[in-house]
Design a protein around this motif. Structure first.
Motif, short mmCIF file in Angstrom:
data_model
loop_
_atom_site.label_atom_id
_atom_site.label_comp_id
_atom_site.label_asym_id
_atom_site.label_seq_id
_atom_site.Cartn_x
_atom_site.Cartn_y
_atom_site.Cartn_z
N PRO A 54 35.19 53.55 51.44
CA PRO A 54 35.02 53.93 50.03
C PRO A 54 36.09 53.35 49.11
N GLU A 107 37.06 63.45 51.45
CA GLU A 107 36.79 63.62 50.02
C GLU A 107 38.07 63.29 49.29
N ASP A 291 26.58 60.46 45.16
CA ASP A 291 26.99 61.24 46.33
C ASP A 291 25.82 61.48 47.28
N TYR A 294 25.08 58.26 49.24
CA TYR A 294 26.12 58.08 50.27
C TYR A 294 25.92 59.04 51.43
N SER A 295 25.65 60.30 51.13
CA SER A 295 25.47 61.30 52.18
C SER A 295 24.22 61.03 53.01
N LEU A 329 23.11 51.91 47.33
CA LEU A 329 24.52 52.26 47.14
C LEU A 329 25.28 51.17 46.39
N PHE A 353 32.04 59.26 46.21
CA PHE A 353 32.06 59.30 47.68
C PHE A 353 32.42 60.69 48.18
#
Length: 401
Positions: A54, A107, A291, A294-295, A329, A353
């Motif tokens: 990231p 995170e 987010d 990405y997840s 992404l 991210f």
């Protein structure tokens, strides 16, 4: 250009996965204990890559002027980090482990396994590149490598560098394989071979399309594992000079070159942007969408290591991995870093991210709803419509059986 407000140490999220505290006694400890140690080391290896990707992506997309083609060099690095993540996961899978991605994903702001290495999502300023140099430090003389007079950063508490950590993994996997064979046991488990990622040409029946080259291999034995680990070391931190090896184009030396001859212009991306800080702004739904993309990607990566039906892999890899990484992404990150957080803000947005909690509802449905809302909020952005199409083509996570 002023940098976004520095992060106070109190705000850094703590790593959700404990780093190995010290190397075990590979030659004398009990086999089952060592197998547990080795799985812990390999999950750690995966997360080392996941912590850096990231950071490199945000910096890459922040670059607006690049006279020396440094952007392409950074692109090569984060693609190789994805390769390293996949190889480490394949090795972990091959010995009976379960590779985890989303649960242990960082995170930002955070630290790499302990408080000694502060990590932030920042534009590609010279100060940011300096952090990348230190994170990728190889197993060389620190005095000759440091880009400043700062003390040497130790990425892991009981290892002097990532290179040193990986060398210990090679030693461990070599010793454990030998000891287990003498005890009539196998370290590398054949039922895991169908669940691993495999790159290479389409003519190879085992290839799932996850990587364009042959470096991403199925781990079937000790030679496969050590070759993969040595590739990670060489591409990442560089070869050790003990054997007279050349450092080549390692990540460390690439970032060191960028730092020494810094000549970039970047958008002033907000450091460690958090969607919760912008709930009343138009940018909010876009940040949540980033987010969720990405997840969904991390969950796809993880679930493919659990999929035993190899005939399904190519379709899932094409639609999910390629669709999310290259089709969603990347373009979405590029869109975000060119959006001011608010019309009057001096800062631009960027992908946070962060983990998106899909809960019990189908993840694909939630992702489709978010991108639809983002398209409605930014009707003049044609790129978002293309991303919406890619998301519509995703394989639902519920089909990973």
């Amino acid at each position: 250009m002023s940098n976004p407000t520095p992060t106070t140490e109190a705000l850094r999220s703590k790593p959700s996965y404990p780093a190995p505290q010290k190397p075990p006694k590979w030659e004398t400890d009990k086999l089952d204990s060592l197998l547990k140690y080795l799985k812990h080391h390999l999950q750690t290896a995966m997360l080392i890559e996941l912590y850096t990707i990231p950071m490199y992506l945000v910096s890459y997309y922040s670059i607006t002027k690049d006279p020396d083609s440094r952007r392409e060099q950074i692109s090569t690095i984060f693609k190789q980090e994805m390769l390293h993540l996949s190889l480490a996961g394949n090795i972990l899978c091959s010995i009976g482990g379960t590779p985890i991605t989303l649960e242990h994903a960082p995170e930002f702001p955070t630290s790499l396994f302990y408080d000694g290495v502060p990590l932030d999502l920042d534009p590609a300023t010279k100060e940011t590149i300096k952090v990348f140099v230190e994170v990728e430090r190889p197993e060389w003389d620190p005095a000759s490598l440091s880009v400043s007079d700062d003390p040497k950063i130790a990425v892991l508490p009981d290892y002097g560098s990532i290179g040193e950590f990986y060398q210990q993994v090679i030693r461990g996997i070599t010793t454990l394989d030998d000891r287990m064979k003498k005890a009539g046991r196998e370290l590398f488990l054949e039922p895991t071979f169908v669940k691993q990622y495999k790159g290479g040409p389409k003519s190879d029946p085992e290839t799932d399309g996850s990587w364009h080259g042959t470096e991403l291999t199925i781990i079937k034995n000790l030679q496969d594992a050590t070759t993969a680990l040595e590739l990670i070391i060489t591409q990442g931190e560089g070869s050790s000079p003990v054997n007279g090896a050349s450092p080549g184009d390692s990540h460390y030396h690439t970032f060191k070159s960028i730092y020494d001859k810094y000549n970039l212009e970047v958008n002033n991306v907000q450091r460690n942007i958090n969607p919760d800080d912008y709930k009343t702004e138009k940018i909010y739904v876009a940040l949540l969408t980033a987010d969720a993309i990405y997840s969904y990607l991390l969950l796809t990566i993880e679930k493919l290591w659990q999929l035993e039906d190899r005939s399904k892999r190519r379709n899932i890899v094409t639609r999910n991995l390629h669709g999310l990484m290259g089709g969603a992404l990347g373009p979405f990150a590029d869109f975000l870093v060119n959006q001011r957080i608010t019309p009057e803000s001096e800062f631009f947005a960027g992908p946070p991210f962060r983990k998106y909690d899909f809960g019990a509802k189908p993840a694909k449905d939630q992702l489709k709803d978010l991108i639809q809302k983002t398209v409605a909020a930014y009707p003049d952005e044609a790129t978002l419509v293309d991303i919406q199409t890619k998301i519509g083509n995703l394989v639902p996570l519920e089909e990973f059986k």
